[in-house]
Motif scaffolding. Sequence first.
Motif, short mmCIF file in Angstrom:
data_model
loop_
_atom_site.label_atom_id
_atom_site.label_comp_id
_atom_site.label_asym_id
_atom_site.label_seq_id
_atom_site.Cartn_x
_atom_site.Cartn_y
_atom_site.Cartn_z
N CYS A 136 -0.67 7.08 -6.53
CA CYS A 136 -2.10 7.46 -6.47
C CYS A 136 -2.22 8.86 -5.86
O CYS A 136 -3.00 9.08 -4.93
N GLY B 230 -0.59 10.39 -3.84
CA GLY B 230 -0.31 10.48 -2.40
C GLY B 230 -1.56 10.45 -1.54
O GLY B 230 -1.52 10.91 -0.38
N GLN B 231 -2.65 9.92 -2.06
CA GLN B 231 -3.91 9.95 -1.32
C GLN B 231 -3.88 9.02 -0.10
O GLN B 231 -3.49 7.86 -0.21
N SER B 232 -4.33 9.58 1.03
CA SER B 232 -4.25 8.81 2.29
C SER B 232 -5.15 7.58 2.32
O SER B 232 -4.92 6.68 3.13
N LYS C 36 0.88 4.27 -2.78
CA LYS C 36 0.40 5.61 -2.42
C LYS C 36 0.95 6.74 -3.32
O LYS C 36 0.17 7.52 -3.87
N ILE D 199 -5.22 5.23 0.40
CA ILE D 199 -4.46 4.04 -0.01
C ILE D 199 -3.81 3.32 1.17
O ILE D 199 -3.85 2.10 1.27
N THR D 200 -3.24 4.13 2.08
CA THR D 200 -2.52 3.50 3.20
C THR D 200 -3.35 3.36 4.47
O THR D 200 -3.01 2.58 5.35
N LYS E 133 0.85 -1.20 0.00
CA LYS E 133 0.00 0.00 0.00
C LYS E 133 0.88 1.25 0.00
O LYS E 133 0.61 2.21 -0.71
N GLU E 134 1.96 1.22 0.81
CA GLU E 134 2.89 2.36 0.87
C GLU E 134 3.54 2.61 -0.49
O GLU E 134 3.78 3.74 -0.89
#
Length: 210
Positions: free
Chosen positions: A67, A69-71, A64, A73-74, A60-61
Amino acid sequence: MKKEEILKAFNFRHACKIFDENRKISKEDLNFILETGRLSPSSFGMEHWKFLVVQNQELKEKLKPLCWGQSQITTCSDLVIILSKNSVLKADSDYVKSIFERRELSKEQIEQYLKVYSNFMKDKENKKDLYSWARAQCYIAGGNMMSSASMIGVDSCPIEGIESKEAIESALNIDVNKFDLALIIAFGYRVNPQSQKKRLNFEEIVEIIE
Ligand SMILES: Cc1cc2nc3c(=O)[nH]c(=O)nc-3n(C[C@H](O)[C@H](O)[C@H](O)COP(=O)(O)O)c2cc1C
């Protein structure tokens, strides 16, 4: 099922931006959501999708920054990557034949279906058109999964905000001769209350021809 309850779930669903990192979706609830994706309709019943569920935090990291840097995702519990099939959808494939054969039709009827399919696929011979057709089916499955999730109190966020399809496919080691990235959906539980729903009025978007 009460209509009010269904509408309540549809109002509950919103594009969740930050999920509670400490809350994981139970296996049973995740399977329920995926099952509603599996049961979705698809053109010619081709089930154009594969659902890849990313639970691994490291992966997931890695995804991210690809994507925006959308939160989501993580912080999400489960990141569902909907892949769309490509080469197997071609009219002459064994897969297509098997999909028609499982309908328990006569040999002649199967031949007829294959002919119609083959004709239908004529304008989807290039990669781009095939992808856009297959991807459209995946969005139906994705919509169903987000709706069913909302009915059991699970939040979601569809993600189209990505750097490039190819970068994600590569990070996920996708065999691009078989699959394309169609849509990413993050599932989990909200941290913040949802913002007010903004929608056009019913009359603005519905026209009935009697
Ligand atoms: C296919 C698709 C892709 C989307 N991609 C993103 C995204 O990358 N990031 C995000 O925060 N929201 C994304 N959204 C959410 C929309 O912005 C959101 O659904 C819309 O603004 C309506 O708000 P609501 O879903 O909260 O009611 C996406 C929605 C759809 C249907």
